[in-house]
Motif scaffolding. Sequence first.
Motif, mmCIF file in Angstrom:
data_model
loop_
_atom_site.group_PDB
_atom_site.id
_atom_site.type_symbol
_atom_site.label_atom_id
_atom_site.label_comp_id
_atom_site.label_asym_id
_atom_site.label_seq_id
_atom_site.Cartn_x
_atom_site.Cartn_y
_atom_site.Cartn_z
ATOM 1 N N ALA A 2 5.586 -3.178 1.794
ATOM 2 C CA ALA A 2 4.500 -3.307 0.816
ATOM 3 C C ALA A 2 4.982 -3.926 -0.494
ATOM 4 C CB ALA A 2 3.864 -1.939 0.563
ATOM 5 N N GLY A 3 6.171 -3.514 -0.940
ATOM 6 C CA GLY A 3 6.689 -4.011 -2.209
ATOM 7 C C GLY A 3 7.010 -5.490 -2.184
ATOM 8 N N VAL A 4 7.721 -5.927 -1.149
ATOM 9 C CA VAL A 4 8.094 -7.343 -1.103
ATOM 10 C C VAL A 4 6.873 -8.213 -0.818
ATOM 11 C CG1 VAL A 4 8.735 -7.540 1.356
ATOM 12 C CG2 VAL A 4 9.935 -8.901 -0.384
ATOM 13 N N LYS A 5 5.873 -7.670 -0.132
ATOM 14 C CA LYS A 5 4.643 -8.434 0.059
ATOM 15 C C LYS A 5 3.904 -8.638 -1.261
ATOM 16 C CE LYS A 5 3.411 -8.008 4.936
ATOM 17 N NZ LYS A 5 2.395 -7.559 5.912
ATOM 18 N N ALA A 6 3.971 -7.664 -2.165
ATOM 19 C CA ALA A 6 3.378 -7.840 -3.494
ATOM 20 C C ALA A 6 4.064 -8.986 -4.227
ATOM 21 C CB ALA A 6 3.481 -6.544 -4.295
ATOM 22 N N ALA A 7 5.392 -9.071 -4.082
ATOM 23 C CA ALA A 7 6.127 -10.176 -4.709
ATOM 24 C C ALA A 7 5.744 -11.513 -4.077
ATOM 25 C CB ALA A 7 7.625 -9.931 -4.583
ATOM 26 N N LEU A 8 5.620 -11.540 -2.761
ATOM 27 C CA LEU A 8 5.255 -12.785 -2.070
ATOM 28 C C LEU A 8 3.852 -13.250 -2.451
ATOM 29 C CD1 LEU A 8 6.771 -11.936 1.415
ATOM 30 C CD2 LEU A 8 7.417 -13.903 0.006
ATOM 31 N N LYS A 9 2.946 -12.305 -2.674
ATOM 32 C CA LYS A 9 1.598 -12.666 -3.126
ATOM 33 C C LYS A 9 1.668 -13.323 -4.502
ATOM 34 C CE LYS A 9 -2.943 -10.715 -4.209
ATOM 35 N NZ LYS A 9 -3.736 -9.453 -4.329
ATOM 36 N N GLN A 10 2.454 -12.747 -5.388
ATOM 37 C CA GLN A 10 2.617 -13.326 -6.725
ATOM 38 C C GLN A 10 3.218 -14.727 -6.659
ATOM 39 O OE1 GLN A 10 1.833 -12.892 -9.778
ATOM 40 N NE2 GLN A 10 3.239 -14.342 -10.752
ATOM 41 N N LEU A 11 4.098 -14.954 -5.706
ATOM 42 C CA LEU A 11 4.748 -16.256 -5.551
ATOM 43 C C LEU A 11 3.875 -17.273 -4.814
ATOM 44 C CD1 LEU A 11 8.234 -14.806 -4.653
ATOM 45 C CD2 LEU A 11 7.784 -16.271 -6.639
ATOM 46 N N GLY A 12 2.755 -16.818 -4.277
ATOM 47 C CA GLY A 12 1.844 -17.721 -3.584
ATOM 48 C C GLY A 12 2.284 -18.085 -2.176
ATOM 49 N N VAL A 13 3.166 -17.273 -1.588
ATOM 50 C CA VAL A 13 3.675 -17.567 -0.241
ATOM 51 C C VAL A 13 2.727 -17.024 0.830
ATOM 52 C CG1 VAL A 13 5.592 -17.245 1.364
ATOM 53 C CG2 VAL A 13 6.051 -17.580 -1.080
ATOM 54 N N CYS A 14 2.297 -15.779 0.674
ATOM 55 C CA CYS A 14 1.366 -15.152 1.613
ATOM 56 C C CYS A 14 0.738 -13.963 0.918
ATOM 57 C CB CYS A 14 2.064 -14.740 2.906
ATOM 58 S SG CYS A 14 3.350 -13.487 2.711
ATOM 59 N N GLY A 15 -0.222 -13.333 1.584
ATOM 60 C CA GLY A 15 -0.895 -12.182 1.003
ATOM 61 C C GLY A 15 -0.083 -10.911 1.092
ATOM 62 N N ASP A 16 -0.659 -9.819 0.565
ATOM 63 C CA ASP A 16 0.072 -8.552 0.499
ATOM 64 C C ASP A 16 -0.486 -7.484 1.432
ATOM 65 O OD1 ASP A 16 -2.305 -8.037 -0.826
ATOM 66 O OD2 ASP A 16 -1.366 -6.999 -2.530
ATOM 67 N N ALA A 17 -1.373 -7.870 2.363
ATOM 68 C CA ALA A 17 -1.965 -6.881 3.267
ATOM 69 C C ALA A 17 -0.918 -6.285 4.199
ATOM 70 C CB ALA A 17 -3.088 -7.522 4.077
ATOM 71 N N VAL A 18 -1.023 -4.989 4.450
ATOM 72 C CA VAL A 18 -0.173 -4.285 5.403
ATOM 73 C C VAL A 18 -1.088 -3.520 6.363
ATOM 74 C CG1 VAL A 18 1.855 -4.065 3.925
ATOM 75 C CG2 VAL A 18 0.053 -2.337 3.802
ATOM 76 N N ARG A 19 -0.537 -3.067 7.463
ATOM 77 C CA ARG A 19 -1.299 -2.296 8.436
ATOM 78 C C ARG A 19 -1.017 -0.801 8.287
ATOM 79 N NH1 ARG A 19 -1.276 -5.529 14.296
ATOM 80 N NH2 ARG A 19 -2.784 -7.131 13.682
ATOM 81 N N LEU A 20 -2.072 -0.004 8.420
ATOM 82 C CA LEU A 20 -1.901 1.445 8.416
ATOM 83 C C LEU A 20 -0.920 1.874 9.505
ATOM 84 C CD1 LEU A 20 -5.605 2.570 7.936
ATOM 85 C CD2 LEU A 20 -3.737 2.886 6.288
ATOM 86 N N PRO A 21 -0.077 2.874 9.225
ATOM 87 C CA PRO A 21 -0.202 3.823 8.126
ATOM 88 C C PRO A 21 0.383 3.369 6.790
ATOM 89 C CG PRO A 21 1.646 4.448 9.498
ATOM 90 C CD PRO A 21 0.999 3.265 10.174
ATOM 91 N N LEU A 22 0.862 2.137 6.686
ATOM 92 C CA LEU A 22 1.301 1.641 5.394
ATOM 93 C C LEU A 22 0.091 1.236 4.559
ATOM 94 C CD1 LEU A 22 4.362 -0.587 6.387
ATOM 95 C CD2 LEU A 22 4.320 1.837 5.763
ATOM 96 N N VAL A 23 0.249 1.303 3.254
ATOM 97 C CA VAL A 23 -0.778 0.838 2.324
ATOM 98 C C VAL A 23 -0.113 -0.028 1.268
ATOM 99 C CG1 VAL A 23 -2.336 2.806 2.659
ATOM 100 C CG2 VAL A 23 -0.562 2.927 0.889
#
Length: 292
Positions: free
Chosen positions: A253-274
Amino acid sequence: MKKFHGTGVALVTPFNADGSVDYDGLKNLINYQINGQVEYLVSLGTTGEASTLNKEEKKKIWAYTAEINNGRVPLVAGLGGNNTAELVAEIKAFENNGYDAILSASPYYNKPTQEGIYQHYKAVSEASALPVILYNVPGRTASNMTAATTCRLATDFENIIAIKEASANFDQFNEILRDKPADFLLISGDDPAALPMIALGAVGVISVIGNALPQKFSDMIRLCLKGDYTTAAPLHLNLVELTRMIFAEGNPAGVKAALKQLGVCGDAVRLPLVSVSTELETQIIEQVKSLN
């Protein structure tokens, strides 16, 4: 096995808002890594949320990753599980075109003995047409693969070529390096430990933060491998805070937030992660901005 020296990146799996796999995002991510000069890529490790993907999704992701990579860097496929018979069948059925090795985590939840771990990997080795990288991550599996078991496997099976070690136990790292066969590779499984592990004799890292900062992180690792710790240490320390943040509320989840900020991909994850909290996301965004 020089191809596994340096920085391997455990790729995230980008998802669309509806939870489906975002293949455009995956293409962007793969090209971003290769342009960032990482040495190799790992598809569907823990960071790839493999446990929430079905068999058909995994098969498609592996094939698509190989297609987009197109032989530009070595590829490793994450193939692990705690049902040995089922895993052996999956390995035998794996369409390995474009892949150079498999990465297989020690069985989780069952809490096998060391002999059970050895017999599990014996079955994996005998089933795999590709070299095998062991993966010891006690924080997730609830059991530790000892240095003695690692070195026994490395000695007994020619196609077991390396271990991704994420035990955070430097006594264990020392024992592996002392007792392993000469050509067996120790690879760091923790970004913050990569520099000191390379100083001891590890050949690199399979990284999470490399998803977001492939150039900066792989440059630092290459300096370590050259023995230039004077130059590498400030770069390592400069990444400590972002590394802490991206794991603060779980990986990926954390690195996906960074990737979203960088414009590489979104930050969506699958449950049970949020996704990460708004507060942490803000901190990650500011830290990413400060590093670019």
